[in-house]
Design a protein around this motif. Structure first.
Motif, short mmCIF file in Angstrom:
data_model
loop_
_atom_site.label_atom_id
_atom_site.label_comp_id
_atom_site.label_asym_id
_atom_site.label_seq_id
_atom_site.Cartn_x
_atom_site.Cartn_y
_atom_site.Cartn_z
N LYS A 55 0.31 29.18 37.58
CA LYS A 55 -0.02 27.87 37.02
C LYS A 55 -0.46 26.90 38.11
CE LYS A 55 4.83 26.62 36.70
NZ LYS A 55 5.89 26.29 35.79
N TYR A 56 0.05 27.04 39.33
CA TYR A 56 -0.39 26.17 40.43
C TYR A 56 -1.83 26.50 40.84
CZ TYR A 56 4.46 24.76 40.78
OH TYR A 56 5.69 24.27 40.51
N PHE A 109 3.58 20.02 37.23
CA PHE A 109 4.18 21.36 37.16
C PHE A 109 5.42 21.44 38.03
CE2 PHE A 109 -0.07 23.57 36.05
CZ PHE A 109 0.15 23.35 34.70
N ALA A 110 5.39 20.85 39.21
CA ALA A 110 6.54 20.87 40.12
C ALA A 110 7.72 20.11 39.52
CB ALA A 110 6.16 20.28 41.47
N ASP A 136 9.21 22.29 36.84
CA ASP A 136 9.96 23.39 37.45
C ASP A 136 11.28 22.91 38.03
OD1 ASP A 136 8.09 25.24 36.74
OD2 ASP A 136 7.10 25.31 38.72
N ILE A 137 11.27 21.75 38.68
CA ILE A 137 12.51 21.21 39.26
C ILE A 137 13.50 20.86 38.15
CG2 ILE A 137 13.47 19.22 40.49
CD1 ILE A 137 10.93 19.28 42.25
N HIS A 154 13.66 22.24 35.18
CA HIS A 154 14.18 23.50 34.63
C HIS A 154 15.22 24.13 35.56
CE1 HIS A 154 11.99 23.93 30.98
NE2 HIS A 154 10.78 23.94 31.55
N SER A 155 14.98 24.07 36.88
CA SER A 155 15.96 24.65 37.82
C SER A 155 17.26 23.84 37.85
CB SER A 155 15.37 24.76 39.21
OG SER A 155 15.15 23.49 39.76
#
Length: 144
Positions: A3-4, A132-133, A136-137, A139-140
């Motif tokens: 995705k990136y 996106f980052a 992701d952060i 979600h983590s």
């Protein structure tokens, strides 16, 4: 990771499409240059017709004594036997000078500079990668 890379490809596609339409060599600049070419050709045709008219007057002045005498009378000259009478109070109308055309400066086409398009594309890529980052952060952090 894919995705990136997609974000970078989106920025590249945006840059290519915007350059194709709004860049210095794009369709919009081409249309403006084409319209400017038509204006220049119209001005050239007008200058050519003026040139033909002036050339005709020149030829008449070179070879036709009657034309020379007409122009001389307009300037106030005459032959030795002629006498001029000027009537006071009448407007003296000067013959219009020869129109020599006009200087026609072309307009430069409007376009978006290539550097600006690159900055916008980089900003789009950065915004997509950043979003996106962040996702992701989040979600983590949610998994912890």
């Amino acid at each position: 990771m894919l995705k990136y890379l997609a974000a970078l490809w989106i920025a590249v596609i945006f840059y290519a499409v915007s350059s194709l339409f709004a860049g210095a060599a794009g369709f919009f600049a081409y249309k403006q240059l084409d319209a400017e070419k038509d204006k220049q050709l119209a001005n050239l045709r007008q200058l050519q017709s003026i040139n033909e008219e002036i050339r005709g007057r020149k030829e008449a002045l070179l070879y036709d004594n009657d034309t020379i005498s007409i122009y001389a009378r307009e300037l106030g000259y005459g032959s030795g036997k002629e006498r001029f009478i000027r009537i006071a109070g009448l407007d003296v109308k000067q013959k219009a000078r020869i129109y020599a055309g006009e200087a026609f400066l072309p307009d430069l086409p409007d376009y978006i500079d290539d550097k600006t398009l690159r900055i916008i594309s980089a900003a789009i890529a950065a915004a997509i990668i950043l979003s996106f980052a962040v996702v992701d952060i989040l979600h983590s952090m949610k998994k912890w």
